[in-house]
Design an enzyme around this catalytic site. Structure first.
Site, PDB file in Angstrom:
ATOM      1  N   LYS B  45       0.832  -1.194   0.000  1.00 23.62           N
ATOM      2  CA  LYS B  45       0.000   0.000   0.000  1.00 23.62           C
ATOM      3  C   LYS B  45       0.876   1.257   0.000  1.00 23.62           C
ATOM      4  O   LYS B  45       1.997   1.234   0.505  1.00 23.62           O
ATOM      5  CB  LYS B  45      -0.891  -0.041   1.248  1.00 23.62           C
ATOM      6  CG  LYS B  45      -2.066   0.880   1.126  1.00 23.62           C
ATOM      7  CD  LYS B  45      -3.186   0.542   2.067  1.00 23.62           C
ATOM      8  CE  LYS B  45      -4.079   1.769   2.207  1.00 23.62           C
ATOM      9  NZ  LYS B  45      -4.407   2.416   0.915  1.00 23.62           N
ATOM     10  N   LEU B  73      -5.592   6.861   0.478  1.00 26.68           N
ATOM     11  CA  LEU B  73      -4.178   6.565   0.765  1.00 26.68           C
ATOM     12  C   LEU B  73      -3.827   6.632   2.251  1.00 26.68           C
ATOM     13  O   LEU B  73      -2.722   7.035   2.618  1.00 26.68           O
ATOM     14  CB  LEU B  73      -3.258   7.483  -0.058  1.00 26.68           C
ATOM     15  CG  LEU B  73      -3.344   7.283  -1.581  1.00 26.68           C
ATOM     16  CD1 LEU B  73      -2.490   8.306  -2.309  1.00 26.68           C
ATOM     17  CD2 LEU B  73      -2.911   5.869  -1.974  1.00 26.68           C
ATOM     18  N   ASN B 127       3.475   6.362  -7.345  1.00 29.51           N
ATOM     19  CA  ASN B 127       2.029   6.523  -7.532  1.00 29.51           C
ATOM     20  C   ASN B 127       1.701   7.992  -7.727  1.00 29.51           C
ATOM     21  O   ASN B 127       1.593   8.746  -6.759  1.00 29.51           O
ATOM     22  CB  ASN B 127       1.302   5.939  -6.319  1.00 29.51           C
ATOM     23  CG  ASN B 127      -0.208   5.976  -6.485  1.00 29.51           C
ATOM     24  OD1 ASN B 127      -0.713   6.536  -7.458  1.00 29.51           O
ATOM     25  ND2 ASN B 127      -0.915   5.398  -5.545  1.00 29.51           N
ATOM     26  N   CYS B 130      -3.374   8.337  -8.046  1.00 30.52           N
ATOM     27  CA  CYS B 130      -4.518   8.015  -7.192  1.00 30.52           C
ATOM     28  C   CYS B 130      -5.568   9.111  -7.317  1.00 30.52           C
ATOM     29  O   CYS B 130      -5.270  10.279  -7.073  1.00 30.52           O
ATOM     30  CB  CYS B 130      -4.113   7.871  -5.730  1.00 30.52           C
ATOM     31  SG  CYS B 130      -5.544   7.570  -4.679  1.00 30.52           S
ATOM     32  N   ASN B 192      -4.134   2.905 -12.967  1.00 27.70           N
ATOM     33  CA  ASN B 192      -4.769   3.151 -11.665  1.00 27.70           C
ATOM     34  C   ASN B 192      -6.291   3.121 -11.879  1.00 27.70           C
ATOM     35  O   ASN B 192      -6.767   2.860 -12.977  1.00 27.70           O
ATOM     36  CB  ASN B 192      -4.297   4.496 -11.099  1.00 27.70           C
ATOM     37  CG  ASN B 192      -4.280   4.492  -9.574  1.00 27.70           C
ATOM     38  OD1 ASN B 192      -5.223   4.028  -8.933  1.00 27.70           O
ATOM     39  ND2 ASN B 192      -3.221   5.011  -8.980  1.00 27.70           N
ATOM     40  N   THR B 193      -7.042   3.389 -10.817  1.00 28.29           N
ATOM     41  CA  THR B 193      -8.501   3.299 -10.934  1.00 28.29           C
ATOM     42  C   THR B 193      -9.079   4.432 -11.782  1.00 28.29           C
ATOM     43  O   THR B 193      -8.464   5.478 -11.941  1.00 28.29           O
ATOM     44  CB  THR B 193      -9.163   3.327  -9.548  1.00 28.29           C
ATOM     45  OG1 THR B 193      -8.691   4.484  -8.865  1.00 28.29           O
ATOM     46  CG2 THR B 193      -8.840   2.080  -8.750  1.00 28.29           C
ATOM     47  N   GLY B 244      -8.990  -5.121 -13.495  1.00 27.70           N
ATOM     48  CA  GLY B 244     -10.080  -6.088 -13.607  1.00 27.70           C
ATOM     49  C   GLY B 244      -9.680  -7.515 -13.908  1.00 27.70           C
ATOM     50  O   GLY B 244     -10.521  -8.312 -14.328  1.00 27.70           O
ATOM     51  N   GLY B 265      -5.816  -7.278  -8.279  1.00 28.96           N
ATOM     52  CA  GLY B 265      -6.215  -6.602  -7.044  1.00 28.96           C
ATOM     53  C   GLY B 265      -7.599  -6.920  -6.559  1.00 28.96           C
ATOM     54  O   GLY B 265      -7.789  -7.736  -5.660  1.00 28.96           O
TER      55      GLY B 265
END
Lengths: 262, 314
Positions: B45, B73, B127, B130, B192-193, B244, B265
């Site tokens: 993380k 985060l 990262n 995010c 990332n998302t 996914g 994930g």
């Protein structure tokens, strides 16, 4: 590896409007403690956490009392005897055993009642000081597990918000009265956050421990994703600390929580 | 079939399956449920120099074939990570990737510098993508020049392998990938998302405490594949694909699109042991689709290089 397992459904019963209790069996449920939960696989992308409504360690059986609130819980509630539920369990920090010589109040609201019944079933028989069970619901059709308590030798005090069963109102007034007679008492409570906030405020300063079991939307269920957090102490200038309901709870001591942020 | 993946700076994965950052904690949490040493790697993380509180709950919401999250985060900061999690991570026989986050370029560099000396950490994932924090992070991820600055400072701070995690929430994510490779990134991880939102009708409120969140799960796989494909044809460094993935066939799609390894994930929340299952099945699935080796599958669905395509254009 102690991964997920499939527990056999041995009993299904409708217990109230939109509430179903399933009894499931698996040897890995032998060590379950009241206040802990099972994280149950559904067709969606997230498992659903359900706390144990009763635990028979010898048989490896546990009850899962589910309120249907959406597609995930509806799917669980529609399972039949002979099917299995895929679960990660038992998870989380359950209730610490009550002191048998200290007055004990068990306060449950709605679908928060089941974990309190499992606590009473586990520890009620050896309790020497007086005990008091207060159950709250919105209306008569939603009162849960009152008959189960009666079967376990205690008469619960029932409150409904519309007065259709028991005392009209919430669990708060009866608890206040109990606390005034039992300032040395200990309390276990589970229910909606609004109810728990009131319980937390009322029980400030009582001699015994106050254990509150919380509900939160959950991701992994095992402490990795930090989704199911609750505002906690210490509170800093920019906000509260956040603790994980899945692993640091679901049962918290009242002093651990930052109610003004919840 | 040999599943070993050779990445830059002698980073060697025993197989191409890496636990994705944010879904696998700091390592110890899943040790009860997963044989971590069987994985190709673990991206822990996000770690910042100081503790971050994260966003108010609710932090997750289920959507069709997807999961919206707004964790923000939350992490205990660098010192707590070194004291509490690094000792466990040192015992693992797999590649450990430190996902690093910051509000400023210097914060990213500070984490990289401190963990450059930590033997538990084999590589970094920077990262800058995010969607759930307001300051820092994404402000670097959507601006190729700012992304270049972050990567350049991280490169000065460490000689360990570094990948940069790219955001899908911009029109041309490859411009950021190209910029960070220019600044010395050894690899790109993507995606990332995807930023999104849900409304809780019962409360008449945004479903997430952070109002918006990042969408993951199978719902975003087509978006991820397309971005991996576009990045892989534009940069000369390895791409680590994600978004996914639920099955060995999904892994194969990412490999054929151009990824050399993948991260897994959201599916771990449902099936903690799914990554192990994918690793076990991968050789057979590769063979079923006619591949003699893992390497042979990488980029197999890529069309001719951009230069050729442009040459053919009228």
């Amino acid at each position: 590896m102690a991964g997920a397992f499939k527990a056999l459904i041995v009993t299904v019963r409708q217990v109230a409007l939109d509430h179903v209790e399933l009894i499931v069996e698996h040897e890995r449920l032998r060590d379950a403690t009241p206040g802990q939960f099972a994280h149950i696989l559904t067709p969606g992308t997230l498992r659903r956490p359900v706390s144990f409504s009763r635990i028979d360690g010898g048989l490896g059986r546990a009850g899962l009392l589910v309120q249907v609130v959406g597609p995930g819980t509806a799917w669980i509630a529609a399972r039949q005897v002979g099917e299995t539920l895929d679960m990660l369990a038992p998870l989380g920090r359950g209730f610490a055993p009550p002191d048998p010589d200290r007055p004990w109040a068990l306060v449950g609201g709605g679908v928060g009642i089941p974990p309190l019944f499992s606590a009473w079933e586990r520890w009620g028989w050896r309790h020497r000081a007086p005990a008091h069970v207060i159950l709250g619901a919105r209306k008569a059709a939603l009162v849960l597990m009152d008959a189960d308590f009666r079967q376990q030798a205690i008469e619960p005090l029932v409150t409904t918000e519309d007065g259709s069963r028991g005392i009209m109102g919430t669990v708060v007034d009866p608890l206040r009265q109990w606390l005034s007679r039992n300032p040395d008492g200990q309390v276990m409570a589970c229910g909606p956050n609004g109810m728990l906030a009131r319980v937390s405020a009322l029980t400030e300063g009582i001699a015994g421990p106050v254990q509150l079991a919380l509900e939160q939307r959950m991701g992994c269920g095992i402490g990795a994703c930090l989704a199911c957090v609750v505002p906690s102490v210490p509170v800093g200038p920019d906000g509260p600390g956040y603790r994980r309901v899945c692993t640091e709870g679901p049962v918290f001591q009242r002093e651990e929580l930052a109610w003004s942020w919840i | 079939m040999d599943l070993t993946v050779h990445l830059p700076r002698n980073l060697i994965l025993k197989n191409p399956i890496i636990a994705a950052s944010g879904t696998f904690g700091f390592g110890p949490e899943y040790a009860r449920f997963v044989d971590i040493d069987r994985l190709g790697g673990v991206s822990v993380k996000g770690i910042s120099p100081e503790p971050w509180r994260g966003n108010p709950p609710p932090r997750v919401w289920e959507t069709p074939s997807g999961l919206l999250n707004s964790i923000g985060l939350q992490n205990p900061g660098l010192s707590a990570f070194l004291a509490e999690d690094a000792p466990f991570l040192r015992t693992l026989d797999t590649v450990v990737i430190a996902n690093i986050i910051g509000h400023t370029v210097e914060e990213y560099a500070a984490v990289a510098q401190a963990l450059d000396r930590e033997p538990a950490i084999d590589a970094f994932e920077v990262n800058i993508s995010c969607p759930n924090i307001k300051a820092g992070g994404i402000t670097f991820g959507h601006d190729p020049d700012a992304a270049y600055q972050v990567m350049r400072r991280v490169r000065q701070a460490t000689d360990k392998p570094v990948m940069v995690k790219v955001s899908p929430n911009m029109a041309e994510p490859w411009t950021v990938a190209e910029a960070v490779v220019e600044a010395g990134a050894d690899m790109i991880s993507a995606i990332n998302t995807v930023i999104g939102m849900a409304i809780d009708l019962k409360r008449r409120q945004p479903a997430l405490g952070g109002v918006t969140g990042g969408l993951s799960g199978p719902a975003i796989k087509p978006i991820a594949l397309r971005i991996v494909y576009e990045i892989a044809r534009r940069v000369r460094v390895p791409v680590i694909g994600m978004g996914g993935i639920q099955s060995p066939e999904d892994v194969l799609e990412f490999l054929l699109a151009g990824a050399e390894a993948v991260m897994v994930g959201t599916i771990t929340f449902q099936w903690p042991d799914r990554m192990e299952g994918i690793i076990e099945a991968l050789p057979n699935v590769l063979a079923r689709y006619g591949f003699q080796s893992l390497k042979e599958a990488v980029g197999a669905a890529q069309r001719p290089a951009l230069a050729d395509e442009e040459g053919l254009a009228p």
